[in-house]
Design a protein around this motif. Structure first.
Motif, PDB file in Angstrom:
ATOM      1  N   TYR A  46     -77.144 -76.409 -59.370  1.00  8.69           N
ATOM      2  CA  TYR A  46     -77.555 -75.021 -59.109  1.00  8.69           C
ATOM      3  C   TYR A  46     -76.508 -74.071 -59.670  1.00  8.69           C
ATOM      4  O   TYR A  46     -75.299 -74.278 -59.528  1.00  8.69           O
ATOM      5  CB  TYR A  46     -77.708 -74.788 -57.609  1.00  8.69           C
ATOM      6  CG  TYR A  46     -78.230 -73.402 -57.277  1.00  8.69           C
ATOM      7  CD1 TYR A  46     -79.588 -73.112 -57.350  1.00  8.69           C
ATOM      8  CD2 TYR A  46     -77.352 -72.382 -56.914  1.00  8.69           C
ATOM      9  CE1 TYR A  46     -80.069 -71.842 -57.058  1.00  8.69           C
ATOM     10  CE2 TYR A  46     -77.827 -71.109 -56.617  1.00  8.69           C
ATOM     11  CZ  TYR A  46     -79.182 -70.840 -56.694  1.00  8.69           C
ATOM     12  OH  TYR A  46     -79.640 -69.588 -56.408  1.00  8.69           O
TER      13      TYR A  46
ATOM     14  N   SER B  11     -79.515 -82.801 -60.379  1.00  4.27           N
ATOM     15  CA  SER B  11     -79.728 -81.359 -60.547  1.00  4.27           C
ATOM     16  C   SER B  11     -78.446 -80.603 -60.235  1.00  4.27           C
ATOM     17  O   SER B  11     -77.549 -81.116 -59.551  1.00  4.27           O
ATOM     18  CB  SER B  11     -80.865 -80.866 -59.650  1.00  4.27           C
ATOM     19  OG  SER B  11     -80.554 -81.092 -58.282  1.00  4.27           O
TER      20      SER B  11
ATOM     21  N   GLU C 175     -75.368 -69.983 -59.731  1.00  4.65           N
ATOM     22  CA  GLU C 175     -75.531 -68.671 -59.093  1.00  4.65           C
ATOM     23  C   GLU C 175     -75.857 -67.619 -60.141  1.00  4.65           C
ATOM     24  O   GLU C 175     -75.514 -67.760 -61.325  1.00  4.65           O
ATOM     25  CB  GLU C 175     -74.252 -68.292 -58.355  1.00  4.65           C
ATOM     26  CG  GLU C 175     -73.851 -69.247 -57.243  1.00  4.65           C
ATOM     27  CD  GLU C 175     -74.696 -69.058 -55.992  1.00  4.65           C
ATOM     28  OE1 GLU C 175     -75.508 -68.095 -55.962  1.00  4.65           O
ATOM     29  OE2 GLU C 175     -74.554 -69.854 -55.057  1.00  4.65           O
TER      30      GLU C 175
ATOM     31  N   HIS D 188     -80.464 -70.235 -61.131  1.00  6.16           N
ATOM     32  CA  HIS D 188     -81.467 -71.244 -61.492  1.00  6.16           C
ATOM     33  C   HIS D 188     -80.989 -72.642 -61.120  1.00  6.16           C
ATOM     34  O   HIS D 188     -79.786 -72.900 -61.009  1.00  6.16           O
ATOM     35  CB  HIS D 188     -81.782 -71.192 -62.987  1.00  6.16           C
ATOM     36  CG  HIS D 188     -80.602 -71.476 -63.867  1.00  6.16           C
ATOM     37  ND1 HIS D 188     -79.613 -70.534 -64.134  1.00  6.16           N
ATOM     38  CD2 HIS D 188     -80.229 -72.600 -64.543  1.00  6.16           C
ATOM     39  CE1 HIS D 188     -78.706 -71.041 -64.935  1.00  6.16           C
ATOM     40  NE2 HIS D 188     -79.047 -72.304 -65.192  1.00  6.16           N
ATOM     41  N   LEU D 189     -81.945 -73.533 -60.933  1.00  2.36           N
ATOM     42  CA  LEU D 189     -81.687 -74.947 -60.696  1.00  2.36           C
ATOM     43  C   LEU D 189     -81.930 -75.695 -62.000  1.00  2.36           C
ATOM     44  O   LEU D 189     -83.009 -75.584 -62.586  1.00  2.36           O
ATOM     45  CB  LEU D 189     -82.601 -75.494 -59.599  1.00  2.36           C
ATOM     46  CG  LEU D 189     -82.463 -76.996 -59.303  1.00  2.36           C
ATOM     47  CD1 LEU D 189     -81.140 -77.278 -58.608  1.00  2.36           C
ATOM     48  CD2 LEU D 189     -83.636 -77.498 -58.458  1.00  2.36           C
TER      49      LEU D 189
ATOM     50  N   THR E 221     -86.411 -72.673 -62.311  1.00  4.24           N
ATOM     51  CA  THR E 221     -85.996 -74.074 -62.392  1.00  4.24           C
ATOM     52  C   THR E 221     -86.141 -74.516 -63.843  1.00  4.24           C
ATOM     53  O   THR E 221     -87.185 -74.278 -64.463  1.00  4.24           O
ATOM     54  CB  THR E 221     -86.862 -74.974 -61.493  1.00  4.24           C
ATOM     55  OG1 THR E 221     -86.649 -74.604 -60.125  1.00  4.24           O
ATOM     56  CG2 THR E 221     -86.500 -76.441 -61.672  1.00  4.24           C
TER      57      THR E 221
ATOM     58  N   THR F 295     -89.048 -76.652 -56.851  1.00  5.43           N
ATOM     59  CA  THR F 295     -87.951 -77.609 -57.021  1.00  5.43           C
ATOM     60  C   THR F 295     -88.407 -79.050 -56.807  1.00  5.43           C
ATOM     61  O   THR F 295     -87.665 -79.980 -57.118  1.00  5.43           O
ATOM     62  CB  THR F 295     -86.800 -77.308 -56.047  1.00  5.43           C
ATOM     63  OG1 THR F 295     -87.293 -77.385 -54.696  1.00  5.43           O
ATOM     64  CG2 THR F 295     -86.217 -75.921 -56.305  1.00  5.43           C
TER      65      THR F 295
ATOM     66  N   ARG G  23     -81.414 -76.918 -53.933  1.00  3.04           N
ATOM     67  CA  ARG G  23     -81.442 -75.459 -53.725  1.00  3.04           C
ATOM     68  C   ARG G  23     -82.336 -74.805 -54.778  1.00  3.04           C
ATOM     69  O   ARG G  23     -82.348 -75.218 -55.939  1.00  3.04           O
ATOM     70  CB  ARG G  23     -80.030 -74.902 -53.820  1.00  3.04           C
ATOM     71  CG  ARG G  23     -79.911 -73.432 -53.443  1.00  3.04           C
ATOM     72  CD  ARG G  23     -78.457 -73.002 -53.466  1.00  3.04           C
ATOM     73  NE  ARG G  23     -78.315 -71.577 -53.223  1.00  3.04           N
ATOM     74  CZ  ARG G  23     -77.166 -70.923 -53.246  1.00  3.04           C
ATOM     75  NH1 ARG G  23     -76.034 -71.603 -53.493  1.00  3.04           N
ATOM     76  NH2 ARG G  23     -77.113 -69.625 -53.019  1.00  3.04           N
ATOM     77  N   SER G  24     -83.057 -73.774 -54.372  1.00  2.00           N
ATOM     78  CA  SER G  24     -83.995 -73.120 -55.287  1.00  2.00           C
ATOM     79  C   SER G  24     -83.529 -71.733 -55.671  1.00  2.00           C
ATOM     80  O   SER G  24     -82.818 -71.060 -54.915  1.00  2.00           O
ATOM     81  CB  SER G  24     -85.387 -73.022 -54.644  1.00  2.00           C
ATOM     82  OG  SER G  24     -85.335 -72.212 -53.481  1.00  2.00           O
ATOM     83  N   GLY G  25     -83.911 -71.310 -56.866  1.00  2.00           N
ATOM     84  CA  GLY G  25     -83.672 -69.964 -57.361  1.00  2.00           C
ATOM     85  C   GLY G  25     -84.950 -69.437 -57.974  1.00  2.00           C
ATOM     86  O   GLY G  25     -86.009 -70.065 -57.877  1.00  2.00           O
TER      87      GLY G  25
END
Length: 630
Positions: A139, A137, A141, A124-125, A81, A191, A76-78
């Motif tokens: 994730y 990895s 929130e 962030h990841l 990273t 990511t 999952r991306s934010g």
């Protein structure tokens, strides 16, 4: 039988025994030769196989030079990273980080705590671990957007990327470091990350197999070509009782192999012949004699010594390079590396100097905003305003980025952070002390004060690494006086030179120039019709303090200085003609009076508690800010 008749018979018997022994020896050697050849060939083949196995471990079956691990495709991306140091595995040197993205992004390297502070509450990841070929990895929130990280002073290294970027990641100094990846702060961060690290290529059994195989081959060759045990003339060795050779010998001689008295002389002569003929038994003692060359064990220890020496030298060199870069020394109380490394400081100073030079050239205070604040901003803003109305007014000294004569960089990771750099450029007649402050992780360092060293003063020694924590401003603590009180004291002394703080400070050219000017203005006969006052006030929000090497503190303060001139009686006037005040007010005379405002930045040394030393003013800058009619 008479005695003379016995001797001829005995000699004939001995000749017969010798002839028969020679015949049996020839037959025995012929039987042994094929067996020895087969054994030697088998040994040589075995040795070659061992050598091939060892060579194969170094070549065909050698481990790969590198191993690559990747983040899962569905990660999952934010907006950010973060690649943590755990993703490096146990790699001591550099690793290769490859990032793939659909657009432009920024790769930045910083201290792990700095990266964490910059990310803050943003989603962030985190790439935090590595297995054989996978990067783990997690994730988190949080906020959906962040500022653009490019250009931040936190980063030791920054690389722009677009599409695919390969970066060789090595830790600048000892500590915990991370990589931050982000786009413009709005778009998702990349990511698709892979890390290629050196693989363990050790083959501990290869060399022993090669050497052991070679020795076995040599043994086989020796067995193949070395002749059997030597025989003395035609004399043969006595066969061991119970063997087939022994049976054949006694079968031909017609004996049972028992202890016949006539057979004793034969074996005795053979043994004597073997030893005397220089057989393997004869040279065995010579072979067992120790050789003067080193044994395998001693040779191994000798070869280990040179390998240990460079390792120790490398460690000493790395420790010296780290100390030169300002890294904490072993055993210090530092929690990590300095908050700014040498390369970062150079980059920060260059950015500050460039910003100031650009604003000075345009006389535009708005251009100072990205890199200048506090007392430095007040003085330069006032300088631009004064020079806009009086081109002949003196300008402030330029800010030089290099050379850096000395710096004071803390290791405390908390904010705000304060750094001092002493520089002197070609246009600076004396060294200048630059105070740089970073308020939050996402702010850049700004020039808070720039003061010129006073003649005859000495810059305080910086503290030991790890001893540059925050200094309370309103408490004396380990100091002779609280930093804020020191600033208030210099303001009081300049206002009332003969007052309560007359003996608080060492003599210095800054205080001497100001107090002499003030007393001269008051004593001027031309000013008898005016009431003249000088008031210096300490700013309460511009004080900064840093520890020094002797337990004292270097204190930066800011004073406002108001010089007022008011007519004493009705009809009296204040003459401004021909002065800079006329240019600023546009008036030649004033019947109500005038207030002239100056800004004064000071740098002082406050001694530690218990010291008999006085406070020393070691740097200062004064600038006319404005003149206002009453």
């Amino acid at each position: 039988m008479t005695i003379p008749e016995q001797f001829p018979q005995r000699h004939a018997l001995l000749r017969a025994i010798r002839a028969e022994g020679a015949t049996r020896s020839a037959v025995t050697d012929d039987d042994r030769q094929p067996v020895r050849g087969k054994t030697a060939v088998a040994i040589i083949v075995a040795g070659l196989l061992l050598m091939l196995l060892g060579i194969g471990q170094r070549t065909v079956w050698a481990p790969a030079e590198t191993v690559t691990a990747r983040v899962a495709q569905d990660a999952r991306s934010g907006p950010v990273t973060v690649i943590e140091s755990g993703s490096r595995g146990d790699a001591d040197g550099s690793v290769e980080v490859t990032v793939e993205a659909e657009g432009p992004f920024t790769l930045a390297v910083g201290r792990a705590s700095d990266v964490e502070a910059w990310v803050g509450d943003a989603a962030h990841l985190s790439v935090n671990g590595v297995s054989e070929d996978a990067l783990s990895s997690e994730y988190s929130e949080g906020e959906d957007t962040v500022p653009d990280p490019s250009g931040s002073d936190l980063w030791t290294t920054e690389e722009p990327g677009d599409g695919t970027l390969t970066y060789r990641w090595s830790e600048p100094v000892e500590g915990d470091w991370s990589i931050l990846l982000a786009g413009d702060g709005q778009a998702p961060a990349p990511t698709q990350v892979s890390i290629t690290r050196p693989n363990d290529q050790s083959t501990p059994f290869a060399l022993p197999l090669i050497i052991g195989g070679a020795l076995v081959v040599v043994l086989g060759i020796a067995l193949l070509f070395i002749a059997p045990r030597g025989r003395g003339g035609n004399r043969a060795a006595e066969a061991v009782e119970g063997t087939r050779a022994h049976a054949r010998r006694h079968a031909r001689s017609g004996t049972t192999g028992g202890a016949a008295s006539i057979a004793a002389p034969g074996p005795a002569l053979v043994v004597a012949g073997l030893v005397g003929a220089g057989s393997l038994l004869g040279i065995a003692p010579g072979m067992a004699t120790p050789s003067p060359s080193p044994s395998p064990s001693s040779s191994g220890s000798v070869s280990a010594t040179p390998s240990a020496t460079p390792s120790a030298t490398s460690s000493s060199s790395a420790a010296a390079t780290a100390a030169a870069n300002g890294a904490p020394s072993a055993g210090s109380g530092a929690s990590g590396p300095p908050v700014v490394l040498d390369a970062q400081l150079e980059r920060i100073l260059a950015a500050v100097a460039s910003t100031v030079a650009d604003a000075d050239a345009a006389s535009d205070a708005r251009r100072l905003a990205p890199r200048v604040a506090g007392a430095a901003l007040d003085l330069r803003t006032g300088s631009y305003a004064v020079r806009a109305k009086d081109a002949g007014a003196a300008a402030l000294a330029p800010v030089a980025a290099d050379p850096v004569l000395l710096d004071m960089v803390p290791t405390d990771p908390e904010w705000p952070r304060t750094i001092v750099a002493l520089t002197q450029g070609d246009e600076n007649p004396v060294p200048q002390a630059l105070l740089l402050v970073q308020d939050t992780p996402r702010d850049n360092y700004k020039l808070a004060s720039a003061v010129q060293m006073l003649p005859g003063t000495t810059f305080p020694s910086p503290p030991a690494p790890g001893a540059t924590g925050p200094v309370p401003l309103d408490e004396a603590g380990a100091l002779a006086t609280a930093p804020q009180d020191a600033v208030a004291s210099i303001a009081d002394f300049l206002t009332q030179p003969s007052g309560a703080n007359a003996g608080t400070f060492d003599q210095n050219s800054f205080a001497a120039a100001i107090t002499e000017f003030q007393s001269g203005v008051v004593a001027d006969p031309g000013n008898k019709a005016a009431t003249i006052t000088f008031v210096h006030k300490a700013g309460t929000d511009r004080t900064q303090a840093l520890l020094t090497g002797d337990g004292g503190a270097m204190v930066f303060g800011y004073l406002t200085h108001t010089y007022s001139s008011v007519p004493k009686a009705a009809g009296d006037t204040i003459d401004l003609k021909g002065t800079v005040y006329q240019s600023l007010t546009g008036t030649e005379t004033s019947e109500k009076g005038i207030d002239v405002n100056y800004g004064e930045a000071v740098m002082m040394y406050v001694p530690p508690a218990g010291s008999d030393d006085k406070i020393r003013v070691i740097g200062a800058a004064q600038q006319l800010l404005s003149a206002k009619l009453r």
